[in-house]
Design a protein around this motif. Structure first.
Motif, mmCIF file in Angstrom:
data_model
loop_
_atom_site.group_PDB
_atom_site.id
_atom_site.type_symbol
_atom_site.label_atom_id
_atom_site.label_comp_id
_atom_site.label_asym_id
_atom_site.label_seq_id
_atom_site.Cartn_x
_atom_site.Cartn_y
_atom_site.Cartn_z
ATOM 1 N N ASN A 13 -46.511 0.800 -8.483
ATOM 2 C CA ASN A 13 -46.211 2.227 -8.381
ATOM 3 C C ASN A 13 -44.879 2.567 -9.033
ATOM 4 N N THR A 14 -43.902 1.687 -8.883
ATOM 5 C CA THR A 14 -42.594 1.910 -9.519
ATOM 6 C C THR A 14 -42.732 1.939 -11.030
ATOM 7 N N LEU A 15 -43.484 1.003 -11.579
ATOM 8 C CA LEU A 15 -43.693 0.969 -13.022
ATOM 9 C C LEU A 15 -44.468 2.192 -13.495
ATOM 10 N N ALA A 16 -45.410 2.644 -12.684
ATOM 11 C CA ALA A 16 -46.147 3.860 -13.031
ATOM 12 C C ALA A 16 -45.212 5.067 -13.075
ATOM 13 N N ALA A 17 -44.267 5.117 -12.125
ATOM 14 C CA ALA A 17 -43.296 6.216 -12.123
ATOM 15 C C ALA A 17 -42.441 6.195 -13.389
ATOM 16 N N VAL A 18 -42.088 5.000 -13.837
ATOM 17 C CA VAL A 18 -41.306 4.878 -15.068
ATOM 18 C C VAL A 18 -42.083 5.441 -16.255
ATOM 19 N N THR A 19 -43.372 5.117 -16.340
ATOM 20 C CA THR A 19 -44.175 5.645 -17.452
ATOM 21 C C THR A 19 -44.273 7.164 -17.391
ATOM 22 N N ALA A 20 -44.111 7.728 -16.185
ATOM 23 C CA ALA A 20 -44.189 9.184 -16.021
ATOM 24 C C ALA A 20 -42.821 9.850 -16.090
ATOM 25 N N GLY A 21 -41.792 9.102 -16.456
ATOM 26 C CA GLY A 21 -40.492 9.717 -16.705
ATOM 27 C C GLY A 21 -39.399 9.443 -15.707
ATOM 28 N N ALA A 22 -39.666 8.693 -14.638
ATOM 29 C CA ALA A 22 -38.583 8.340 -13.710
ATOM 30 C C ALA A 22 -37.584 7.463 -14.448
#
Length: 407
Positions: A227-236
């Motif tokens: 989930n953290t890596l997914a957030a990074v791909t979404a701009g976090a």
């Protein structure tokens, strides 16, 4: 790193962004049963995290106890490079306590949190949507006067109505927050859902371009790192994590796993961190030492088995080219490859280990020793160098005795 371990990549420095690492080992991690640390242990860990290259260190919750206040204050005075953060509820006493604890910091942050989901608003706070918004705005303005920057976390954000979350974040920006954290407080969502949420927030929060979005994921369903890596791909561009993934209930996203995923798959994520990856293994082991909680053998990146190989097929491949079964080098994280000798090991690994112990054998001798080795390996989990020396001693004695009988 050897390109053989990374896959194909043409990514250059100009192509990548920067993700800031927010470490909460000393706050969220320490709240987990069995992981509490005294002030001295916290200070040791704080200095280790500074050496590791962590951008923000959440030192504690000053209002929780006098000892926690003292630990945050001492860490704030001692560290030079990282931002030191202190947690506070959106309550005046909490905020003032955090501000006092951070007075000696070179760069300080008050980290405010307030529940926003319908479940929390009704059963935890007993507040309306507007009341929660007003509380957040007042708290942020108060904290802004007491620290260099303010982070606002919407507790249980991922179970909050998207439009309401965007609205309270918009008000938080207007009140002076520079970091907006959307935590998966109970480890409920999937990577697809967290990607959708962060994309929505970046589109609908007023002033989104002027603030940094942060991710804080728990591991209740085993998806904190994903989930953290997914957030990074979404701009976090800030991720909140802990060494060894420690934290409440099933823990937090493991810092070492997030960092090495971004590092190893740099061409995919196109971001960098400031982490000195060779410090990951020693930092992990320091946490185990100060908490008395061992690192699981199969723990990714820093576990004893992370770069260990016992299977004969794998060992043979590793001896030919380490990229066959390792996607990163152990040296990158401060660890070592280990060819573990056990019942699954083959002749190639045994020959190499014996050569390292100055025992050079021809094929016939190796076959004889390998048979003895297999018998020994069936009786115990692993075969050590001392075991091999004893085995070789017995083999040589038997060989000499057989020669004497023949003569």
């Amino acid at each position: 790193m050897n390109p053989a371990h990374q896959g194909s990549t043409d990514t250059t420095e100009a192509d990548v962004g920067r993700v800031r690492i927010f470490d909460t080992t000393l706050r969220d991690g320490e709240q987990a049963p069995g992981f509490s640390m005294d002030r001295r242990a916290k200070l040791r860990m704080a200095h280790a995290l500074e050496e590791l290259g962590v951008d923000i260190i959440e030192a504690g919750f000053p209002q929780a106890s006098p000892d926690d206040f003292a630990a945050v204050a001492e860490i704030a005075r001692s560290l030079k490079a990282p931002t030191v953060a202190a947690l506070a509820r959106c309550m005046p006493d909490d905020i003032d306590s955090a501000g006092r604890a951070l007075e000696g910091a070179r760069h300080s942050r008050i980290h405010l949190f307030l529940s926003t989901s319908p479940l929390h608003r009704e059963h935890k706070l007993g507040k309306s949507k507007q009341e929660v918004i007003d509380i957040a705005a007042t708290a942020i303005r108060r904290a802004k006067a007491l620290a260099h920057e303010v982070e606002f976390s919407a507790e249980d954000a991922l179970r909050t109505e998207p439009d309401y979350l965007a609205e309270i974040f918009s008000v938080a920006v207007e009140a002076g927050a520079s970091v907006l954290n959307a935590p998966d407080t109970v480890g409920y969502v999937t990577p697809f859902e967290i990607t959708e949420m962060f994309n929505y927030l970046r589109k609908h929060v007023r002033g989104a371009d002027s603030v940094m979005f942060s991710s804080h994921c728990h591991d209740d369903l085993g998806m904190a790192v994903a989930n953290t890596l997914a957030a990074v791909t979404a701009g976090a561009r800030q991720v909140e994590c802990t060494i060894n993934g420690i934290g409440e209930r099933a823990g937090n996203a493991a810092l070492e796993e997030v960092v090495m995923a971004l590092h190893t798959r740099r061409a995919l994520y196109k971001v960098d961190t400031g982490i000195q990856t060779r410090r990951l293994f020693p930092t992990s082991r320091l946490l185990a030492e100060v908490t008395g909680q061992p690192v699981p053998r199969n723990k990714a990146i820093v576990g004893d088995n992370a770069f260990a190989h016992e299977s004969g097929i794998h060992q043979h491949g590793m001896l030919k080219h380490r990229g066959t079964y390792e996607i990163m080098t152990p040296q990158d994280v401060g660890a070592k490859t280990s060819l573990v000798l056990g019942k699954h090991s083959g002749r190639h690994a045994l020959r190499q280990r014996l050569a390292e112990l100055d025992h050079e054998l021809d094929d016939a001798a190796l076959d004889a020793v390998f048979e003895r080795f297999k018998a020994l390996a069936d009786r115990q989990r692993s075969v050590t160098n001392d075991d091999l020396e004893a085995l070789m001693g017995a083999y040589e004695d038997d060989t000499q005795a057989a020669v004497a009988v023949q003569s």
